[in-house]
Write an enzyme that holds these catalytic residues in place. Structure first.
Site, PDB file in Angstrom:
ATOM      1  N   ASN A   9       0.877  -1.168   0.000  1.00  0.00           N
ATOM      2  CA  ASN A   9       0.000   0.000   0.000  1.00  0.00           C
ATOM      3  C   ASN A   9       0.915   1.219   0.000  1.00  0.00           C
ATOM      4  O   ASN A   9       1.458   1.587   1.038  1.00  0.00           O
ATOM      5  CB  ASN A   9      -0.894  -0.032   1.246  1.00  0.00           C
ATOM      6  CG  ASN A   9      -1.696   1.248   1.416  1.00  0.00           C
ATOM      7  OD1 ASN A   9      -1.761   2.073   0.513  1.00  0.00           O
ATOM      8  ND2 ASN A   9      -2.302   1.412   2.584  1.00  0.00           N
ATOM      9  N   LYS A  11       0.224   4.208  -0.310  1.00  0.00           N
ATOM     10  CA  LYS A  11      -0.387   5.431   0.241  1.00  0.00           C
ATOM     11  C   LYS A  11      -0.078   6.607  -0.694  1.00  0.00           C
ATOM     12  O   LYS A  11       0.028   6.404  -1.895  1.00  0.00           O
ATOM     13  CB  LYS A  11       0.071   5.671   1.684  1.00  0.00           C
ATOM     14  CG  LYS A  11      -0.128   4.416   2.544  1.00  0.00           C
ATOM     15  CD  LYS A  11      -0.027   4.651   4.018  1.00  0.00           C
ATOM     16  CE  LYS A  11      -0.239   3.322   4.736  1.00  0.00           C
ATOM     17  NZ  LYS A  11      -0.265   3.459   6.188  1.00  0.00           N
ATOM     18  N   HIS A  95      -9.725   1.232   4.426  1.00  0.00           N
ATOM     19  CA  HIS A  95      -8.481   1.418   5.181  1.00  0.00           C
ATOM     20  C   HIS A  95      -8.737   2.375   6.353  1.00  0.00           C
ATOM     21  O   HIS A  95      -9.519   3.319   6.226  1.00  0.00           O
ATOM     22  CB  HIS A  95      -7.391   1.977   4.259  1.00  0.00           C
ATOM     23  CG  HIS A  95      -6.043   1.969   4.904  1.00  0.00           C
ATOM     24  ND1 HIS A  95      -5.645   2.937   5.796  1.00  0.00           N
ATOM     25  CD2 HIS A  95      -5.019   1.085   4.822  1.00  0.00           C
ATOM     26  CE1 HIS A  95      -4.419   2.649   6.221  1.00  0.00           C
ATOM     27  NE2 HIS A  95      -4.016   1.534   5.650  1.00  0.00           N
ATOM     28  N   GLU A  97      -7.131   4.759   7.487  1.00  0.00           N
ATOM     29  CA  GLU A  97      -6.889   6.181   7.188  1.00  0.00           C
ATOM     30  C   GLU A  97      -8.087   6.785   6.465  1.00  0.00           C
ATOM     31  O   GLU A  97      -8.420   7.959   6.651  1.00  0.00           O
ATOM     32  CB  GLU A  97      -5.587   6.333   6.376  1.00  0.00           C
ATOM     33  CG  GLU A  97      -4.381   6.127   7.290  1.00  0.00           C
ATOM     34  CD  GLU A  97      -3.122   5.631   6.598  1.00  0.00           C
ATOM     35  OE1 GLU A  97      -3.042   5.699   5.358  1.00  0.00           O
ATOM     36  OE2 GLU A  97      -2.215   5.166   7.321  1.00  0.00           O
ATOM     37  N   GLU A 167      -5.872  -4.868  10.328  1.00  0.00           N
ATOM     38  CA  GLU A 167      -4.872  -3.821  10.525  1.00  0.00           C
ATOM     39  C   GLU A 167      -5.186  -3.052  11.808  1.00  0.00           C
ATOM     40  O   GLU A 167      -5.971  -2.095  11.783  1.00  0.00           O
ATOM     41  CB  GLU A 167      -4.896  -2.848   9.342  1.00  0.00           C
ATOM     42  CG  GLU A 167      -4.485  -3.488   8.026  1.00  0.00           C
ATOM     43  CD  GLU A 167      -3.841  -2.463   7.107  1.00  0.00           C
ATOM     44  OE1 GLU A 167      -2.730  -2.746   6.636  1.00  0.00           O
ATOM     45  OE2 GLU A 167      -4.407  -1.395   6.879  1.00  0.00           O
ATOM     46  N   GLY A 173       2.051   2.367  10.713  1.00  0.00           N
ATOM     47  CA  GLY A 173       2.984   3.475  10.583  1.00  0.00           C
ATOM     48  C   GLY A 173       3.619   3.891  11.897  1.00  0.00           C
ATOM     49  O   GLY A 173       4.247   4.942  11.977  1.00  0.00           O
ATOM     50  N   SER A 212       3.027  -2.097  10.332  1.00  0.00           N
ATOM     51  CA  SER A 212       4.471  -2.137  10.607  1.00  0.00           C
ATOM     52  C   SER A 212       5.110  -3.502  10.308  1.00  0.00           C
ATOM     53  O   SER A 212       6.012  -3.943  11.030  1.00  0.00           O
ATOM     54  CB  SER A 212       4.760  -1.702  12.040  1.00  0.00           C
ATOM     55  OG  SER A 212       4.332  -0.355  12.238  1.00  0.00           O
TER      56      SER A 212
HETATM   57  P1  PGA Z   1       2.525   0.318   7.639  1.00  0.00           P
HETATM   58  O1  PGA Z   1       1.081   0.525   6.958  1.00  0.00           O
HETATM   59  O2  PGA Z   1       3.063  -0.988   7.102  1.00  0.00           O
HETATM   60  O3  PGA Z   1       3.335   1.506   7.198  1.00  0.00           O
HETATM   61  O4  PGA Z   1       2.306   0.250   9.100  1.00  0.00           O
HETATM   62  C1  PGA Z   1       0.217  -0.546   6.732  1.00  0.00           C
HETATM   63  C2  PGA Z   1      -1.067  -0.055   6.108  1.00  0.00           C
HETATM   64  O5  PGA Z   1      -1.531   1.045   6.474  1.00  0.00           O
HETATM   65  O6  PGA Z   1      -1.645  -0.738   5.248  1.00  0.00           O
END
Ligand code: PGA
Length: 252
Positions: A9, A11, A95, A97, A167, A173, A212
């Site tokens: 992803n 982003k 997601h 976010e 998640e 993140g 992460s």
């Molecule tokens: P990250 O993000 O691996 O940077 O923690 C995962 C995601 O948001 O899909």
């Protein structure tokens, strides 16, 4: 036997030159993870470039969001049919976010999930609790609510052409990964909940872990019986990291 899937992803990251460098490196390395499915979910403007670079390779591609509508006066939105025009296989739906920063509610996520499938895309449906919810002991209730919102409208059979991703918001993140045992507990819970509707589909559906994931922790996570791969944010932007994560999925 569920085939493992590792999806990046990106982003809101990338650029024409950086994408080319990253994808060239991944293409060169992809023979190392034969038998594992891999994909990158990229920002809309790069779908054309990514299709040109990945066509004919084992690496699939997709988007990170779509509109719940088919077409019309929805300024700034992108439909599932448009994503299919660029031969996307996957699209991330719900997601955290999107839920947190853009106010997407369960009903809208369910509508987006349905729109993705109508367009022939495979939705990657994200569920997960915040730190506060975990500390309140509400993890299962939250992921159940998010999952049920989709199953109640789309029906459990829709999971035959979908992927789930657990998640935990507190792990995204932040550098703070769920332990393999914490991930497994929620993955098992989700699979059991699906089995309450259809046992066979519960065994078939892939449940990815995201939050992460890195080269250094992927193998332990993927070794868990109900973890069928990963949804990778930050580490998907670094070719060696993403390649190592895909390889770790192969080893398990
Ligand atoms: P990250 O993000 O691996 O940077 O923690 C995962 C995601 O948001 O899909």
């Amino acid at each position: 036997m569920r085939t493992k899937l590792v999806a990046g992803n990106w982003k809101m990251h990338g650029g024409l030159a950086a994408n080319r460098e990253l994808l060239d490196a991944l293409k060169a390395a992809s023979a190392d993870w034969s038998g594992v499915e891999s994909a990158v979910c990229v920002p809309f403007p790069y779908l054309h470039q990514v299709r040109e670079l990945l066509r004919g390779t084992p690496i699939a591609w997709g988007a990170q969001n779509l509109s719940e509508h088919e077409a019309g006066a929805y300024t700034g939105e992108v439909s599932g049919a448009m994503l299919r025009d660029f031969e996307c296989r996957y699209v991330i739906v719900g997601h955290s976010e999107r839920r947190r920063l853009y106010g997407e509610q369960d009903a809208q996520v369910a509508a987006k999930f349905a729109a993705a499938q109508r367009a022939g895309l495979v939705p990657i449906l994200c569920v997960g609790e915040t730190l506060e919810e975990r500390e309140q002991g509400a993890t299962e209730a939250v992921v159940a609510r998010q999952l049920d919102a989709v199953l109640d409208t789309a029906g459990v059979a829709a999971l035959r052409n979908a992927v789930l991703a657990y998640e935990p918001v507190w792990a995204i993140g932040t550098g703070r990964t769920a332990t393999p045992e914490q991930a497994q507990a929620v993955h098992r819970y989700l699979r059991e909940r699906i089995a309450g509707r259809d046992a066979e589909i519960a065994q078939e559906v892939r449940i990815l872990y995201g939050g992460s994931v890195k080269a250094g922790n992927a193998a332990q996570l993927f070794a868990m019986p109900d973890v069928d791969g990963g949804l990778i944010g930050g580490a998907s932007l670094i070719a060696e990291e993403f390649a190592a994560i895909c390889k770790a999925a192969k080893a398990e």
